[in-house]
Design a protein around this motif. Structure first.
Motif, short mmCIF file in Angstrom:
data_model
loop_
_atom_site.label_atom_id
_atom_site.label_comp_id
_atom_site.label_asym_id
_atom_site.label_seq_id
_atom_site.Cartn_x
_atom_site.Cartn_y
_atom_site.Cartn_z
N VAL A 1 0.84 -1.20 0.00
CA VAL A 1 0.00 0.00 0.00
C VAL A 1 0.88 1.25 0.00
CG1 VAL A 1 -1.73 1.29 1.32
CG2 VAL A 1 -1.89 -1.19 1.16
N ALA A 2 2.03 1.19 0.66
CA ALA A 2 2.94 2.34 0.72
C ALA A 2 3.41 2.77 -0.67
CB ALA A 2 4.15 2.01 1.60
N TRP A 3 3.32 1.88 -1.64
CA TRP A 3 3.74 2.21 -3.00
C TRP A 3 2.67 3.00 -3.76
CZ3 TRP A 3 6.41 -2.72 -5.39
CH2 TRP A 3 7.54 -3.04 -4.64
N ASP A 4 1.50 3.19 -3.19
CA ASP A 4 0.44 3.92 -3.87
C ASP A 4 0.91 5.31 -4.31
OD1 ASP A 4 -1.22 1.78 -3.58
OD2 ASP A 4 -2.59 2.73 -2.15
N ASP A 5 1.84 5.89 -3.57
CA ASP A 5 2.39 7.20 -3.92
C ASP A 5 3.65 7.08 -4.77
OD1 ASP A 5 0.38 8.49 -2.48
OD2 ASP A 5 1.55 8.40 -0.62
N GLU A 6 3.99 5.86 -5.19
CA GLU A 6 5.17 5.61 -6.02
C GLU A 6 4.77 4.80 -7.25
OE1 GLU A 6 8.78 4.47 -3.80
OE2 GLU A 6 7.49 4.49 -2.03
N PRO A 7 4.06 5.43 -8.18
CA PRO A 7 3.55 4.68 -9.33
C PRO A 7 4.65 4.00 -10.16
CG PRO A 7 3.25 7.05 -9.63
CD PRO A 7 3.71 6.84 -8.23
N ASP A 8 5.86 4.55 -10.16
CA ASP A 8 6.93 3.92 -10.93
C ASP A 8 7.29 2.55 -10.38
OD1 ASP A 8 7.02 6.10 -12.61
OD2 ASP A 8 8.76 7.02 -11.63
N ARG A 9 7.25 2.40 -9.05
CA ARG A 9 7.54 1.10 -8.45
C ARG A 9 6.46 0.09 -8.79
NH1 ARG A 9 9.81 1.52 -2.40
NH2 ARG A 9 10.65 -0.52 -2.93
N ILE A 10 5.21 0.53 -8.76
CA ILE A 10 4.11 -0.36 -9.11
C ILE A 10 4.20 -0.71 -10.59
CG2 ILE A 10 1.61 -0.62 -9.26
CD1 ILE A 10 1.38 1.38 -6.92
N ALA A 11 4.45 0.28 -11.43
CA ALA A 11 4.54 0.05 -12.88
C ALA A 11 5.66 -0.95 -13.20
CB ALA A 11 4.78 1.37 -13.61
N GLU A 12 6.74 -0.90 -12.46
CA GLU A 12 7.84 -1.85 -12.67
C GLU A 12 7.38 -3.28 -12.42
OE1 GLU A 12 12.00 -2.99 -10.44
OE2 GLU A 12 11.45 -0.88 -10.52
N GLN A 13 6.63 -3.50 -11.34
CA GLN A 13 6.13 -4.83 -11.02
C GLN A 13 5.08 -5.29 -12.04
OE1 GLN A 13 7.33 -6.91 -8.70
NE2 GLN A 13 8.85 -5.35 -8.24
N VAL A 14 4.20 -4.37 -12.45
CA VAL A 14 3.17 -4.71 -13.43
C VAL A 14 3.82 -5.05 -14.76
CG1 VAL A 14 1.17 -3.83 -14.70
CG2 VAL A 14 1.37 -3.38 -12.25
N SER A 15 4.83 -4.29 -15.16
CA SER A 15 5.54 -4.56 -16.42
C SER A 15 6.25 -5.90 -16.38
CB SER A 15 6.55 -3.46 -16.73
OG SER A 15 5.89 -2.26 -17.02
N ARG A 16 6.84 -6.22 -15.25
CA ARG A 16 7.52 -7.52 -15.09
C ARG A 16 6.49 -8.65 -15.22
NH1 ARG A 16 10.68 -7.38 -10.09
NH2 ARG A 16 12.20 -6.36 -11.43
N ALA A 17 5.34 -8.48 -14.59
CA ALA A 17 4.28 -9.50 -14.68
C ALA A 17 3.80 -9.63 -16.12
CB ALA A 17 3.12 -9.13 -13.75
N PHE A 18 3.64 -8.50 -16.80
CA PHE A 18 3.21 -8.51 -18.20
C PHE A 18 4.19 -9.32 -19.05
CE2 PHE A 18 3.87 -6.50 -22.37
CZ PHE A 18 2.69 -6.87 -22.98
N GLU A 19 5.47 -9.06 -18.92
CA GLU A 19 6.49 -9.75 -19.72
C GLU A 19 6.47 -11.25 -19.46
OE1 GLU A 19 8.20 -8.50 -22.19
OE2 GLU A 19 7.48 -6.47 -21.83
N GLU A 20 6.37 -11.64 -18.19
CA GLU A 20 6.35 -13.07 -17.84
C GLU A 20 5.11 -13.76 -18.41
OE1 GLU A 20 6.67 -13.78 -13.65
OE2 GLU A 20 8.68 -12.93 -13.52
N VAL A 21 3.96 -13.15 -18.23
CA VAL A 21 2.71 -13.77 -18.66
C VAL A 21 2.58 -13.74 -20.18
CG1 VAL A 21 0.19 -13.65 -18.47
CG2 VAL A 21 1.61 -13.37 -16.43
N ALA A 22 3.12 -12.70 -20.83
CA ALA A 22 3.07 -12.62 -22.29
C ALA A 22 3.84 -13.77 -22.93
CB ALA A 22 3.61 -11.28 -22.77
#
Length: 125
Positions: free
Chosen positions: A87-108
């Protein structure tokens, strides 16, 4: 089981961190959102929590060990293979985007999900 609804702010945060790729499909799921590639979900929103699919077990354990991260989905039945970002990352969208992008690459890299076959309707005699 009560499914929490995502706030408009959480939906905006989620869509802002999803990769801008033509293969990505974001669609509503039970009042929340899911992001899919080739029919496989790689990130989701449950209430105001963003969760990512992490295929590698050691990477999943590493993310889950971050303070504030945890299971993703209902308390009674969290989604296997997914971790809610802190939840602390809610103010750090770049950190969340990094995890989402990593998940995207793996699942793709996974094979496309086979479409469900529909059974023909039953006829009444």
């Amino acid at each position: 089981m009560q499914v929490p609804k995502a706030s408009d702010a959480a939906k905006a945060r989620f869509t802002s961190v999803v990769p801008d790729d033509p293969r990505v499909v974001v669609k509503p799921m039970f009042g929340n959102l899911g992001a899919f590639v080739n029919g496989n979900m790689f990130a989701g929103l449950f209430g105001d929590r963003i969760g990512v699919r992490v295929l590698d077990e050691s990477a999943r354990a590493e993310l889950a060990a971050v303070d504030g991260a945890g299971p993703f989905g209902p308390d009674e039945r969290p989604m296997g293979g997914y971790v809610a970002v802190p939840v602390a990352w809610d103010d750090e969208p770049d950190r969340i985007a990094e995890q989402v992008s990593r998940a995207f690459e793996e699942v793709a890299a996974m094979p496309p999900k086979a479409p469900k076959t529909r059974r023909p309707p039953r006829t009444r005699s």
